[in-house]
Design an enzyme around this catalytic site. Structure first.
Site, PDB file in Angstrom:
ATOM      1  N   GLN A 101       0.852  -1.204   0.000  1.00 48.95           N
ATOM      2  CA  GLN A 101       0.000   0.000   0.000  1.00 48.95           C
ATOM      3  C   GLN A 101       0.876   1.237   0.000  1.00 48.95           C
ATOM      4  O   GLN A 101       0.376   2.354  -0.041  1.00 48.95           O
ATOM      5  CB  GLN A 101      -0.868   0.018   1.264  1.00 48.95           C
ATOM      6  CG  GLN A 101      -1.802  -1.168   1.379  1.00 48.95           C
ATOM      7  CD  GLN A 101      -2.349  -1.291   2.802  1.00 48.95           C
ATOM      8  OE1 GLN A 101      -3.373  -0.707   3.130  1.00 48.95           O
ATOM      9  NE2 GLN A 101      -1.669  -2.051   3.632  1.00 48.95           N
ATOM     10  N   ASN A 102       2.182   1.037   0.084  1.00 46.46           N
ATOM     11  CA  ASN A 102       3.096   2.179   0.167  1.00 46.46           C
ATOM     12  C   ASN A 102       3.351   2.772  -1.215  1.00 46.46           C
ATOM     13  O   ASN A 102       3.440   2.048  -2.199  1.00 46.46           O
ATOM     14  CB  ASN A 102       4.410   1.761   0.814  1.00 46.46           C
ATOM     15  CG  ASN A 102       4.213   1.264   2.231  1.00 46.46           C
ATOM     16  OD1 ASN A 102       3.159   1.519   2.823  1.00 46.46           O
ATOM     17  ND2 ASN A 102       5.171   0.556   2.764  1.00 46.46           N
ATOM     18  N   HIS A 119      -1.634   1.240  -4.201  1.00 43.63           N
ATOM     19  CA  HIS A 119      -2.031   2.642  -4.032  1.00 43.63           C
ATOM     20  C   HIS A 119      -1.205   3.598  -4.891  1.00 43.63           C
ATOM     21  O   HIS A 119      -1.150   4.793  -4.612  1.00 43.63           O
ATOM     22  CB  HIS A 119      -1.951   3.034  -2.544  1.00 43.63           C
ATOM     23  CG  HIS A 119      -2.999   2.366  -1.697  1.00 43.63           C
ATOM     24  ND1 HIS A 119      -3.005   2.393  -0.321  1.00 43.63           N
ATOM     25  CD2 HIS A 119      -4.097   1.651  -2.051  1.00 43.63           C
ATOM     26  CE1 HIS A 119      -4.058   1.724   0.130  1.00 43.63           C
ATOM     27  NE2 HIS A 119      -4.727   1.253  -0.891  1.00 43.63           N
ATOM     28  N   CYS A 131      -5.164  11.942 -19.423  1.00 46.15           N
ATOM     29  CA  CYS A 131      -4.392  11.916 -20.682  1.00 46.15           C
ATOM     30  C   CYS A 131      -3.163  11.019 -20.624  1.00 46.15           C
ATOM     31  O   CYS A 131      -2.761  10.454 -21.631  1.00 46.15           O
ATOM     32  CB  CYS A 131      -3.907  13.314 -21.034  1.00 46.15           C
ATOM     33  SG  CYS A 131      -5.220  14.407 -21.516  1.00 46.15           S
ATOM     34  N   CYS A 150      -3.822  18.533 -22.466  1.00 46.44           N
ATOM     35  CA  CYS A 150      -5.159  19.130 -22.338  1.00 46.44           C
ATOM     36  C   CYS A 150      -5.196  20.340 -21.404  1.00 46.44           C
ATOM     37  O   CYS A 150      -6.239  21.004 -21.302  1.00 46.44           O
ATOM     38  CB  CYS A 150      -6.159  18.074 -21.867  1.00 46.44           C
ATOM     39  SG  CYS A 150      -5.984  17.665 -20.128  1.00 46.44           S
ATOM     40  N   THR A 188       0.862  -2.906   8.643  1.00 48.51           N
ATOM     41  CA  THR A 188      -0.335  -2.203   8.174  1.00 48.51           C
ATOM     42  C   THR A 188      -1.414  -2.284   9.238  1.00 48.51           C
ATOM     43  O   THR A 188      -1.594  -3.319   9.879  1.00 48.51           O
ATOM     44  CB  THR A 188      -0.843  -2.745   6.815  1.00 48.51           C
ATOM     45  OG1 THR A 188      -2.086  -2.096   6.510  1.00 48.51           O
ATOM     46  CG2 THR A 188      -1.013  -4.248   6.791  1.00 48.51           C
ATOM     47  N   ASN A 213       3.660  -6.760  13.274  1.00 48.51           N
ATOM     48  CA  ASN A 213       3.243  -5.378  13.509  1.00 48.51           C
ATOM     49  C   ASN A 213       3.736  -4.914  14.881  1.00 48.51           C
ATOM     50  O   ASN A 213       3.880  -5.721  15.793  1.00 48.51           O
ATOM     51  CB  ASN A 213       1.708  -5.251  13.440  1.00 48.51           C
ATOM     52  CG  ASN A 213       1.256  -3.822  13.206  1.00 48.51           C
ATOM     53  OD1 ASN A 213       1.534  -2.922  13.985  1.00 48.51           O
ATOM     54  ND2 ASN A 213       0.568  -3.596  12.091  1.00 48.51           N
TER      55      ASN A 213
END
Ligand code: OAD
Length: 244
Positions: A101-102, A119, A131, A150, A188, A213
């Site tokens: 997710q980093n 992510h 674009c 654009c 996480t 963790n």
């Protein structure tokens, strides 16, 4: 730290291992985690006030400045022992998928190859009207640059709150969770879906789920093994015990 012998044996014989990482893995590199805003310039803002399409619409300069600061910081730091241990794990496991997710790119810097960036990545920007994606641009102080095609504002190529995840990356992550024998959830908080669902999906399909963790999370009651502490200390020890 005690690593159960049956986990060591099982990991040695596992052909497919997947790992989901979050901001905690980069904490020992000196990057602040998402929900730790104890001090610093951006402490007055909640991530939800900066990392949303609405915030960019409302105050593009502020959001651009926030990401420019994060990009600068991410460019200054180095991968830590946790990143290197995951890259080492990939070299031992026949089929290894690293889902992160980093947005800091540190897993690739550490040598990981099979990286799924759920992510996005802070080193890329994209046109807010779709674009294209850019890896080089001119930084204009206090101003979001505009798309050469654009003229719309350019924005970081990251996923903001309320936005869809890139579909190919999500599909690869789901497939890894469905087919792995061991699933690691590392650093996480498990608060942001759909990433937070991946370990539970793996568990449902019969994988052994291992969590690393600094603190217990909502996932902890569901895992098979919980190692409490810093990923930069636990992961190298685990890799050494299994393949060292
Ligand atoms: P969080 O900041 O929510 O959680 C970081 C986790 O890492 C916490 O559970 C800490 O206990 C743990 N932790 C901290 N230091 C650690 C260490 N040295 N070793 C091991 N664990 C440690 O970050 P994420 O879970 O990554 O999404 O947040 C998920 C998503 O929410 C982010 O990708 C971002 C955010 O909003 C988007 O921007 C879409």
């Amino acid at each position: 730290m005690e690593i159960p012998p049956e986990l060591i044996t099982f990991l040695r014989s596992s052909a497919h291992v997947a790992a989901l990482t979050g901001a905690g893995v980069s904490q020992e590199s000196g990057l602040r985690t998402f929900r730790d805003t104890a001090d610093g310039l951006w402490a007055q803002y909640r991530p939800e006030d900066l990392a949303t399409p609405e915030a960019f619409e409302r105050t593009p300069e502020l959001v651009w400045e926030f990401y420019a600061a994060r990009r600068l910081k991410a460019g200054e730091v180095q991968p830590n022992a946790g990143h290197f241990a995951l890259a080492e794990m990939e070299r031992h496991v026949p089929h290894f998928t690293l889902i992160t997710q980093n947005v800091d790119g540190l897993h690739r810097h550490a040598g990981s190859k099979s990286v799924v960036e759920l992510h996005g990545n802070i080193t890329r920007i994209k046109c807010s009207r779709g674009c294209g994606v850019f890896t080089e641009w001119e930084e204009l102080p206090g101003k979001a640059p505009t798309c050469p095609t654009c003229g719309a504002k350019l924005r970081p190529d990251v996923v903001w709150f309320g936005e869809m995840l890139p579909s190919d990356e999500l599909a690869t992550a789901v497939q890894a969770a469905r087919t792995c024998q061991v699933f690691f959830s590392v650093g996480t908080s498990g608060l942001v879906k759909p990433a937070a669902r991946l370990p539970l999906l793996a568990k449902q399909i019969g994988a052994v789920v291992v969590e690393v963790n600094a603190e217990e999370t909502p996932l902890t009651p569901s895992v098979d093994y919980f190692f409490q502490g810093k990923s930069g200390e636990i992961l190298p020890e685990l890799v050494k015990a299994v393949w060292g």
